[in-house]
Design an enzyme around this catalytic site. Structure first.
Site, PDB file in Angstrom:
ATOM      1  N   ASP A   1     -20.693 -35.570  23.696  1.00  0.00           N
ATOM      2  CA  ASP A   1     -20.190 -36.627  24.184  1.00  0.00           C
ATOM      3  C   ASP A   1     -20.864 -37.816  23.063  1.00  0.00           C
ATOM      4  O   ASP A   1     -21.750 -38.149  24.179  1.00  0.00           O
ATOM      5  CB  ASP A   1     -19.037 -37.436  24.456  1.00  0.00           C
ATOM      6  CG  ASP A   1     -17.810 -36.248  25.132  1.00  0.00           C
ATOM      7  OD1 ASP A   1     -17.816 -35.007  23.533  1.00  0.00           O
ATOM      8  OD2 ASP A   1     -17.920 -35.990  25.910  1.00  0.00           O
TER       9      ASP A   1
HETATM   10  N1  URA Z   1     -18.165 -30.915  28.185  1.00  0.00           N
HETATM   11  C1  URA Z   1     -17.563 -32.766  28.123  1.00  0.00           C
HETATM   12  O1  URA Z   1     -17.116 -33.252  28.927  1.00  0.00           O
HETATM   13  N2  URA Z   1     -17.933 -33.769  27.317  1.00  0.00           N
HETATM   14  C2  URA Z   1     -19.686 -33.315  26.833  1.00  0.00           C
HETATM   15  O2  URA Z   1     -20.715 -34.321  25.709  1.00  0.00           O
HETATM   16  C3  URA Z   1     -20.156 -31.544  26.281  1.00  0.00           C
HETATM   17  C4  URA Z   1     -19.267 -31.026  27.500  1.00  0.00           C
END
Ligand code: URA
Length: 249
Positions: free
Chosen positions: A116
């Site tokens: 993310d």
């Molecule tokens: N899980 C999440 O919530 N965010 C990420 O970036 C990777 C795994």
């Protein structure tokens, strides 16, 4: 076009056409076979439909008339993705991308899976489309380890639920490993290892057990850790590391 053998006696390395297409990141090996069978691939201007054909660096390969470029050597990069960077090749909103982080690499690499915008940590980038495709396939269950700072004092019961599975989108998450690392009473530090790759999975899992994530760092992708890297820095994988990844799939 006749079949070629690996050893043409000219010291050049030959590989199967579908493998070269997959390695260039255009398609999985299976999809590359379909492109060939459909007559969409040419070598040196002649369409080939056979799957056994082998090509060398001097061959000009094109898919739908578009040149594949030279036999791109596979490149494997481990990036410590910083926060506030998008895991895409191009961003329509002009935000910084993970590709911007690995300049001046000129090969056309792309990220394996995603982190993310607000998550930092280990991200693999490669131009080896076939390996990327396999690493992301649920069948190979690649482990990903995250260090999370979550709100509140997390209970052993919540950790057990994270391990056993929590419902997301009407389906339980697969068994995971959750370790308690400490708390100051207001927030807790945990380490979570999962092998699925659902959207925002860790954040949603933590929220589902009542402890929203305040900070999330992926410390390991498979056996690749962040040692020696700071956010925004990257390095090439060693040959041994690349081999180990390939052996997993
Ligand atoms: N899980 C999440 O919530 N965010 C990420 O970036 C990777 C795994």
């Amino acid at each position: 076009m006749g079949k070629r053998s690996f050893d043409q006696g000219d010291g050049e390395e030959y590989a199967r056409l579908q493998k070269v297409i997959a390695r260039a990141g255009l398609a999985s090996r299976r999809a590359a076979e379909e492109l060939i069978s459909a007559g969409r691939v040419s070598i040196n201007g002649s369409v080939v439909r056979e799957l056994g054909v082998k090509v060398g660096a001097h061959d000009r390969i094109a898919v739908d008339g578009r040149p594949l470029g030279n036999f791109a050597a596979p490149i494997y990069i481990l990036l410590y993705k910083p926060t506030r960077v998008v895991t895409t090749v191009r961003d329509p909103y002009g935000r910084r991308t993970v590709i911007d982080c690995v300049t001046p690499v000129s090969a056309r690499v792309f990220p394996v899976g995603r982190l993310d915008y607000d998550t930092s940590g280990a991200l693999l980038l490669t131009n080896d489309g076939e390996l990327a495709h396999q690493l992301m396939h649920p069948r190979f269950a690649v482990n990903k380890t995250y260090e999370a700072v979550v709100s509140g004092r997390i209970s052993m019961d919540a950790l057990a639920r994270l391990e056993q599975g929590v419902p997301l989108d009407g389906r339980l998450t697969a068994p995971a490993r959750a370790e308690f690392k400490g708390t100051d009473g207001y927030s807790s530090r945990i380490v979570l290892t999962i092998h699925e790759g659902r959207n925002r999975q860790v954040r949603r899992m933590c929220e589902a057990v009542g402890h929203p994530c305040k900070k999330l760092v992926r410390t390991h992708y498979a056996s690749l850790g962040l040692y020696g890297l700071k956010p925004g820095q990257w390095r090439y994988l060693t040959e041994q590391e690349a081999h180990r990844l390939k052996a997993m799939v």
